[in-house]
Design a protein around this motif. Structure first.
Motif, PDB file in Angstrom:
ATOM      1  N   THR A  87      33.945  40.854  49.171  1.00  0.00           N
ATOM      2  CA  THR A  87      33.829  39.713  48.263  1.00  0.00           C
ATOM      3  C   THR A  87      35.183  39.221  47.775  1.00  0.00           C
ATOM      4  O   THR A  87      35.255  38.203  47.096  1.00  0.00           O
ATOM      5  CB  THR A  87      32.945  40.054  47.046  1.00  0.00           C
ATOM      6  OG1 THR A  87      33.541  41.140  46.330  1.00  0.00           O
ATOM      7  CG2 THR A  87      31.533  40.420  47.469  1.00  0.00           C
ATOM      8  N   SER A  88      36.257  39.917  48.129  1.00  0.00           N
ATOM      9  CA  SER A  88      37.598  39.522  47.698  1.00  0.00           C
ATOM     10  C   SER A  88      38.057  38.284  48.454  1.00  0.00           C
ATOM     11  O   SER A  88      37.786  38.138  49.645  1.00  0.00           O
ATOM     12  CB  SER A  88      38.581  40.669  47.941  1.00  0.00           C
ATOM     13  OG  SER A  88      39.896  40.246  47.682  1.00  0.00           O
ATOM     14  N   ASP A  89      38.773  37.410  47.760  1.00  0.00           N
ATOM     15  CA  ASP A  89      39.327  36.238  48.442  1.00  0.00           C
ATOM     16  C   ASP A  89      40.613  36.594  49.190  1.00  0.00           C
ATOM     17  O   ASP A  89      41.113  35.812  49.977  1.00  0.00           O
ATOM     18  CB  ASP A  89      39.572  35.079  47.472  1.00  0.00           C
ATOM     19  CG  ASP A  89      40.543  35.434  46.367  1.00  0.00           C
ATOM     20  OD1 ASP A  89      40.848  36.626  46.182  1.00  0.00           O
ATOM     21  OD2 ASP A  89      40.997  34.506  45.664  1.00  0.00           O
ATOM     22  N   ASN A  90      41.134  37.802  48.936  1.00  0.00           N
ATOM     23  CA  ASN A  90      42.324  38.277  49.644  1.00  0.00           C
ATOM     24  C   ASN A  90      42.118  39.769  49.950  1.00  0.00           C
ATOM     25  O   ASN A  90      42.613  40.624  49.216  1.00  0.00           O
ATOM     26  CB  ASN A  90      43.581  38.050  48.799  1.00  0.00           C
ATOM     27  CG  ASN A  90      44.844  38.356  49.568  1.00  0.00           C
ATOM     28  OD1 ASN A  90      44.846  39.073  50.568  1.00  0.00           O
ATOM     29  ND2 ASN A  90      45.954  37.816  49.085  1.00  0.00           N
ATOM     30  N   PRO A  91      41.374  40.073  51.015  1.00  0.00           N
ATOM     31  CA  PRO A  91      41.049  41.468  51.312  1.00  0.00           C
ATOM     32  C   PRO A  91      42.262  42.378  51.459  1.00  0.00           C
ATOM     33  O   PRO A  91      42.235  43.527  51.012  1.00  0.00           O
ATOM     34  CB  PRO A  91      40.255  41.391  52.619  1.00  0.00           C
ATOM     35  CG  PRO A  91      39.722  40.004  52.661  1.00  0.00           C
ATOM     36  CD  PRO A  91      40.747  39.155  51.968  1.00  0.00           C
TER      37      PRO A  91
END
Length: 141
Positions: A87-91
């Motif tokens: 769900t992270s915008d920057n994995p």
């Protein structure tokens, strides 16, 4: 992805996972009562909810049920980590931050896990050695 277990669900599942055998409501109740005051019907409701959510399967034994975990605690933890990461915008940044929170022991466990999942092929190890700035052991002979 399953949603995280609530506090009481986790307490019940912890016992089911630790005991690693079919358990009854009565067994879980008696163990929980060593830590807190809790009613049989409460434990029965939680175990029924866990069954409805697919965390445990049950088989009738007389007038009661025996409950067994459907998956392991490790699989549950992995699913939670995967859900949070995805769900992270920057994995990549999320992983770096997560690794920064880890203890040295956890980082070592991570290195071990990566070696298990992605063992280094012999020619990869050779290529890695060739990419170093150090001369080969037999250089200069």
């Amino acid at each position: 992805m399953p949603r995280p277990l609530g506090e009481l669900e986790d307490a019940v599942m912890t016992r089911v996972w630790q005991w690693n055998r079919p358990v009854t409501v009565r067994e879980v109740l008696e163990d929980l009562q060593q830590e807190r005051s809790i009613a049989y019907t409460t434990v029965m409701t939680v175990m029924d909810n866990l069954h409805q959510k697919g965390w445990v399967r049950r088989e009738a034994e007389g007038r009661a049920y025996r409950y067994t975990a459907v998956s392991t605690r490790a699989a549950y933890s992995a699913a939670l980590m995967n859900e949070a990461w995805s769900t992270s915008d920057n994995p990549a940044a999320a992983l770096v931050a997560f690794f920064g929170m880890m203890s040295p022991e956890q980082r070592e466990a991570l290195r071990d896990a990566v070696r298990i999942v992605q063992p280094e092929a012999p020619d990869q190890a050779r290529d890695a050695e060739e990419d170093t700035d150090e001369p080969p052991a037999d250089a200069g002979r």
